[in-house]
Design a protein around this motif. Structure first.
Motif, PDB file in Angstrom:
ATOM      1  N   LYS A 140       0.837  -1.204   0.000  1.00  0.00           N
ATOM      2  CA  LYS A 140       0.000   0.000   0.000  1.00  0.00           C
ATOM      3  C   LYS A 140       0.871   1.254   0.000  1.00  0.00           C
ATOM      4  CE  LYS A 140      -3.836   0.347   2.298  1.00  0.00           C
ATOM      5  NZ  LYS A 140      -4.895   0.320   3.328  1.00  0.00           N
ATOM      6  N   ALA A 141       1.993   1.202   0.722  1.00  0.00           N
ATOM      7  CA  ALA A 141       2.902   2.352   0.752  1.00  0.00           C
ATOM      8  C   ALA A 141       3.467   2.650  -0.631  1.00  0.00           C
ATOM      9  CB  ALA A 141       4.031   2.107   1.746  1.00  0.00           C
ATOM     10  N   ALA A 142       3.634   1.624  -1.463  1.00  0.00           N
ATOM     11  CA  ALA A 142       4.144   1.833  -2.821  1.00  0.00           C
ATOM     12  C   ALA A 142       3.167   2.608  -3.685  1.00  0.00           C
ATOM     13  CB  ALA A 142       4.469   0.486  -3.473  1.00  0.00           C
ATOM     14  N   MET A 143       1.939   2.805  -3.217  1.00  0.00           N
ATOM     15  CA  MET A 143       0.948   3.580  -3.957  1.00  0.00           C
ATOM     16  C   MET A 143       0.987   5.064  -3.604  1.00  0.00           C
ATOM     17  SD  MET A 143      -0.785   1.516  -5.966  1.00  0.00           S
ATOM     18  CE  MET A 143      -2.461   2.128  -6.217  1.00  0.00           C
ATOM     19  N   VAL A 144       1.838   5.456  -2.666  1.00  0.00           N
ATOM     20  CA  VAL A 144       1.906   6.862  -2.262  1.00  0.00           C
ATOM     21  C   VAL A 144       2.288   7.754  -3.438  1.00  0.00           C
ATOM     22  CG1 VAL A 144       3.258   8.533  -0.915  1.00  0.00           C
ATOM     23  CG2 VAL A 144       2.306   6.507   0.200  1.00  0.00           C
ATOM     24  N   GLU A 145       3.298   7.370  -4.189  1.00  0.00           N
ATOM     25  CA  GLU A 145       3.764   8.220  -5.298  1.00  0.00           C
ATOM     26  C   GLU A 145       2.682   8.427  -6.358  1.00  0.00           C
ATOM     27  OE1 GLU A 145       5.755   9.461  -9.030  1.00  0.00           O
ATOM     28  OE2 GLU A 145       4.539   7.670  -8.641  1.00  0.00           O
ATOM     29  N   PRO A 146       2.008   7.386  -6.856  1.00  0.00           N
ATOM     30  CA  PRO A 146       0.942   7.653  -7.836  1.00  0.00           C
ATOM     31  C   PRO A 146      -0.222   8.455  -7.261  1.00  0.00           C
ATOM     32  CG  PRO A 146       1.076   5.304  -7.313  1.00  0.00           C
ATOM     33  CD  PRO A 146       2.291   5.941  -6.760  1.00  0.00           C
ATOM     34  N   ILE A 147      -0.537   8.267  -5.981  1.00  0.00           N
ATOM     35  CA  ILE A 147      -1.570   9.103  -5.368  1.00  0.00           C
ATOM     36  C   ILE A 147      -1.125  10.558  -5.388  1.00  0.00           C
ATOM     37  CG2 ILE A 147      -2.723   9.674  -3.193  1.00  0.00           C
ATOM     38  CD1 ILE A 147      -2.753   6.673  -2.570  1.00  0.00           C
ATOM     39  N   GLY A 148       0.152  10.805  -5.066  1.00  0.00           N
ATOM     40  CA  GLY A 148       0.678  12.168  -5.110  1.00  0.00           C
ATOM     41  C   GLY A 148       0.569  12.787  -6.490  1.00  0.00           C
ATOM     42  N   CYS A 149       0.835  11.987  -7.524  1.00  0.00           N
ATOM     43  CA  CYS A 149       0.708  12.492  -8.892  1.00  0.00           C
ATOM     44  C   CYS A 149      -0.734  12.896  -9.198  1.00  0.00           C
ATOM     45  CB  CYS A 149       1.166  11.428  -9.886  1.00  0.00           C
ATOM     46  SG  CYS A 149       2.943  11.105  -9.884  1.00  0.00           S
ATOM     47  N   MET A 294       3.510  14.664  -1.497  1.00  0.00           N
ATOM     48  CA  MET A 294       3.920  13.413  -0.850  1.00  0.00           C
ATOM     49  C   MET A 294       3.327  13.251   0.551  1.00  0.00           C
ATOM     50  SD  MET A 294       5.610  11.303  -2.756  1.00  0.00           S
ATOM     51  CE  MET A 294       6.570  10.270  -1.644  1.00  0.00           C
ATOM     52  N   PRO A 295       3.474  14.231   1.456  1.00  0.00           N
ATOM     53  CA  PRO A 295       2.877  14.023   2.785  1.00  0.00           C
ATOM     54  C   PRO A 295       1.358  13.927   2.740  1.00  0.00           C
ATOM     55  CG  PRO A 295       3.761  16.260   2.571  1.00  0.00           C
ATOM     56  CD  PRO A 295       4.252  15.485   1.392  1.00  0.00           C
ATOM     57  N   GLU A 296       0.721  14.618   1.801  1.00  0.00           N
ATOM     58  CA  GLU A 296      -0.724  14.497   1.653  1.00  0.00           C
ATOM     59  C   GLU A 296      -1.104  13.069   1.275  1.00  0.00           C
ATOM     60  OE1 GLU A 296      -2.559  17.561  -0.804  1.00  0.00           O
ATOM     61  OE2 GLU A 296      -0.732  18.746  -0.614  1.00  0.00           O
ATOM     62  N   ALA A 297      -0.338  12.481   0.352  1.00  0.00           N
ATOM     63  CA  ALA A 297      -0.613  11.112  -0.082  1.00  0.00           C
ATOM     64  C   ALA A 297      -0.382  10.115   1.053  1.00  0.00           C
ATOM     65  CB  ALA A 297       0.267  10.766  -1.281  1.00  0.00           C
ATOM     66  N   VAL A 298       0.652  10.329   1.858  1.00  0.00           N
ATOM     67  CA  VAL A 298       0.910   9.466   3.005  1.00  0.00           C
ATOM     68  C   VAL A 298      -0.269   9.506   3.971  1.00  0.00           C
ATOM     69  CG1 VAL A 298       2.364   9.143   5.048  1.00  0.00           C
ATOM     70  CG2 VAL A 298       3.425   9.611   2.838  1.00  0.00           C
ATOM     71  N   GLU A 299      -0.809  10.702   4.197  1.00  0.00           N
ATOM     72  CA  GLU A 299      -1.937  10.851   5.114  1.00  0.00           C
ATOM     73  C   GLU A 299      -3.175  10.147   4.573  1.00  0.00           C
ATOM     74  OE1 GLU A 299      -5.635  12.687   6.631  1.00  0.00           O
ATOM     75  OE2 GLU A 299      -4.841  12.880   4.604  1.00  0.00           O
ATOM     76  N   ILE A 300      -3.416  10.238   3.279  1.00  0.00           N
ATOM     77  CA  ILE A 300      -4.575   9.581   2.663  1.00  0.00           C
ATOM     78  C   ILE A 300      -4.467   8.065   2.818  1.00  0.00           C
ATOM     79  CG2 ILE A 300      -5.639   9.063   0.419  1.00  0.00           C
ATOM     80  CD1 ILE A 300      -5.042  12.019  -0.317  1.00  0.00           C
TER      81      ILE A 300
END
Length: 344
Positions: A140-149, A294-300
């Protein structure tokens, strides 16, 4: 260490390469999960990069070594990162266009995500690297970058509570954008795609409407759903340039198109240019992400604000990267997000 190295189409070799040396501001991480991005598939299938090269950037990893000046991280920390860092002080950065910065694309991780160990340079450590919250799995953590995009793109969209959004293309980026649009307040989210599997998945993820334009008239269905107004926002999440004129036609007055996917440079299209003046529509492009997403995506991810679990459909060992790319690129397969992991 082991890495899956791209040499050319159908030529990806799982081989020994040197472990990167770190400097005082860098950290060395061990890859635990790495997403197979659509750009990785495109590069490998269409040979848009010259090998040998290690692809990918959607990394969740464990810190194994830190440089002398690094204080935020220590061995054993679980982290995520991204690929490019702006300078924060040029003409473009001063105006918030961080991905247009001249420094942005030249910055990179070493050697790439599809490797056992990866060096994160000092700029990445300072601006792009974040700890993975407890309870969040590696994949799930590997999805942080695409969520950020996707967050970066949707910031161009001016989503307001109650608006309607059409996402054209129901791949990973499309379904993330659709879920994030709903999270941001859109009350009517629609996706279109030719894949029955992806459309069914969209509905399971809570998307309001899923339309196959090969089976239904998309413009007629949008008219029904929006009472003839058209949608407030269209996100183009498929690299098909013919979608652009259709997207323009589907907008309400004052609506906006966000172009997320790259189009073929040689494929010209015609759009109704009169709508820019007459109806005050707009078209904007978006690329990658900035450090701020990035931090926004981590929080989501940490708060489970969108459904990631059902989007991850396949997991492959890193030694089988070539096979994973062939599988993911085949439209006959029911596949969405592929996560690569180190071999046991």
């Amino acid at each position: 260490m082991k890495a899956s190295v791209y040499y050319g189409k159908n030529d990806i070799r799982y081989e020994d390469v040197a472990v990167p040396e770190i400097e005082d501001g860098d950290i060395l991480v061990k890859m635990k999960s790495c997403g197979l991005c659509g750009t990785d598939i495109h590069k490998a299938q269409h040979q848009t990069v010259t090998g040998p090269v290690v692809l990918s950037h959607e990394i969740a990893a464990e810190v194994v070594k830190v440089g002398k000046r690094v204080t935020r991280f220590r061995p054993g920390d679980r982290v995520v990162t991204a690929i490019h860092v702006p300078c924060f002080s040029c003409h473009y950065c001063d105006r918030g266009h961080f991905t247009l910065c001249e420094q942005f694309k030249p910055t990179n991780i070493e050697p790439g995500g599809f490797a056992e160990y990866i060096r994160l340079p000092e700029l990445h450590v300072k601006h792009l690297t974040h700890k993975i919250p407890q309870g969040v799995s590696w994949e799930k953590a590997a999805m942080v970058e695409p969520i950020g995009c996707c967050l970066h793109g949707l910031k161009q969209a001016a989503i307001t509570p109650g608006c309607s959004v059409l996402v054209m293309g129901s791949g990973t980026i499309g379904l993330l954008s659709a879920q994030l649009s709903a999270m941001m307040g859109a009350s009517n989210v629609i996706v279109s795609d030719l894949s029955p599997f992806k459309l069914d998945l969209a509905l399971r993820l809570g998307i309001n409407h899923a339309i196959n334009p090969a089976q239904e008239n998309l413009e007629a269905r949008i008219g029904e759903i929006t009472d003839g107004l058209g949608v407030d926002l269209v996100v183009i999440a498929a690299g098909v340039s013919s979608l652009l004129p259709q997207a323009v036609n589907l907008l309400r007055r004052g609506g906006r198109v966000v172009v997320f996917s790259p189009f073929d440079q040689n494929n010209m299209v015609s759009i109704d240019a009169a709508r820019f003046f007459r109806d005050e529509i707009s078209i904007v492009g978006t690329y990658s992400l900035s450090s701020y997403e990035m931090p926004e995506a981590v929080e989501i991810i940490s708060r489970n604000r969108i459904n990631i679990d059902e989007m991850i459909t396949h997991r492959w060992p890193l030694s089988s990267l070539g096979e994973a790319i062939e599988f993911a690129a085949n439209p006959q397969h029911d596949v969405l997000k592929v996560i690569m992991q180190m071999d046991d």
